[in-house]
Write an enzyme that holds these catalytic residues in place. Structure first.
Site, PDB file in Angstrom:
ATOM      1  CB  SER A 185      -1.076   0.306   1.387  1.00  0.00           C
ATOM      2  OG  SER A 185       0.327  -0.151   1.955  1.00  0.00           O
ATOM      3  NE  ARG A 186       4.998   1.496  -3.451  1.00  0.00           N
ATOM      4  CZ  ARG A 186       5.551   0.903  -3.563  1.00  0.00           C
ATOM      5  NH1 ARG A 186       7.133   0.944  -2.433  1.00  0.00           N
ATOM      6  NH2 ARG A 186       6.595  -0.109  -4.296  1.00  0.00           N
ATOM      7  CG  LEU A 187      -0.269   3.915   4.030  1.00  0.00           C
ATOM      8  CD1 LEU A 187      -1.003   4.304   4.717  1.00  0.00           C
ATOM      9  CD2 LEU A 187       0.269   5.116   4.335  1.00  0.00           C
TER      10      LEU A 187
END
Ligand SMILES: Cc1cc2nc3c(=O)[nH]c(=O)nc-3n(C[C@H](O)[C@H](O)[C@H](O)COP(=O)(O)O)c2cc1C
Length: 205
Positions: A185-187
């Site tokens: 998610s890139r989180l």
């Protein structure tokens, strides 16, 4: 191409309840298992007398509760910088398994006994190289370097190579340890432990 990695998507603060070392060891073992080239390589940052940073790669040769140990030439740029400003930041960039471990802390020389034990375990060629190279200093040519190696090879012929006085280990004692783990998610997960207080916190990615 992205290398497959053992997904550990829920890296959370509770993973560090027993301190940073078990997870650091596990991640290093995972990097070895994933066949990442030079899994014990780390990028070491030091600063010069003006506070300007330098980075270079060294190999981790010890990882325990006291921190990370690597070996080098004490008269090299990094050696001089660490003896002037005894503080370092180091990062294991395990890109292939989407992880990164960053340790910041104080730097100190390891004992002469510890250096001697490690030096004795090195191949003879590496031992001779430590004598032949005045690391970080200019030299006129490759031939001059070969001449320096020939000279020390002759000097130590037929006997054990002693530890050069300008060569040995540094230990970086962690003040903070940060585990970074990529998320689809890139989180991404970032968990930081402050050793003195035991505080563990999640950082925004
Ligand atoms: C994969 C890799 C591993 C290295 N390991 C070491 C090491 O363990 N010790 C070392 O002194 N230099 C090592 N080097 C060389 C350093 O990156 C650097 O060129 C050298 O130590 C001089 O750095 P300095 O001039 O900043 O002191 C390694 C380089 C690479 C690419």
């Amino acid at each position: 191409m992205r290398v497959d990695y053992k997904e550990d998507l829920d890296l959370d603060v509770d993973r560090l309840q027993n301190g940073w070392l078990p997870v650091a060891r596990e991640w290093l073992a995972d990097a070895i298992e994933a066949l990442i080239p030079e899994p014990n390589a780390l990028v070491l940052a030091t600063v010069d007398a003006d506070g300007r940073p330098s980075t270079r790669t060294v190999l981790c040769k010890g990882l325990d509760a006291d921190g990370v140990v690597f070996y080098t030439n004490y008269d090299s740029d990094k050696g001089a910088q660490l003896q002037h400003t005894a503080y370092a930041s180091l990062t294991f960039p395990w890109i292939g398994i989407e992880r990164q471990l960053t340790i910041r802390g104080t730097a100190e020389k390891v004992s002469a006994e510890m250096t001697a034990e490690y030096f004795a375990s090195r191949p003879r060629g590496s031992q001779l190289g430590a004598w032949a190279s005045q690391q970080s200093r200019p030299i006129s040519s490759r031939a001059a370097l070969n001449d320096a190696l020939d000279a020390v090879t002759a000097e130590f012929e037929g006997r054990d190579v002693p530890v050069p006085p300008h060569w040995g280990g540094f230990r970086v004692r962690p003040e903070t340890v940060e585990f970074w783990q990529g998320r689809k998610s890139r989180l991404h997960n970032r968990i930081r432990l402050t050793v003195a207080t035991g505080k563990v916190e999640r950082l925004q990615p």
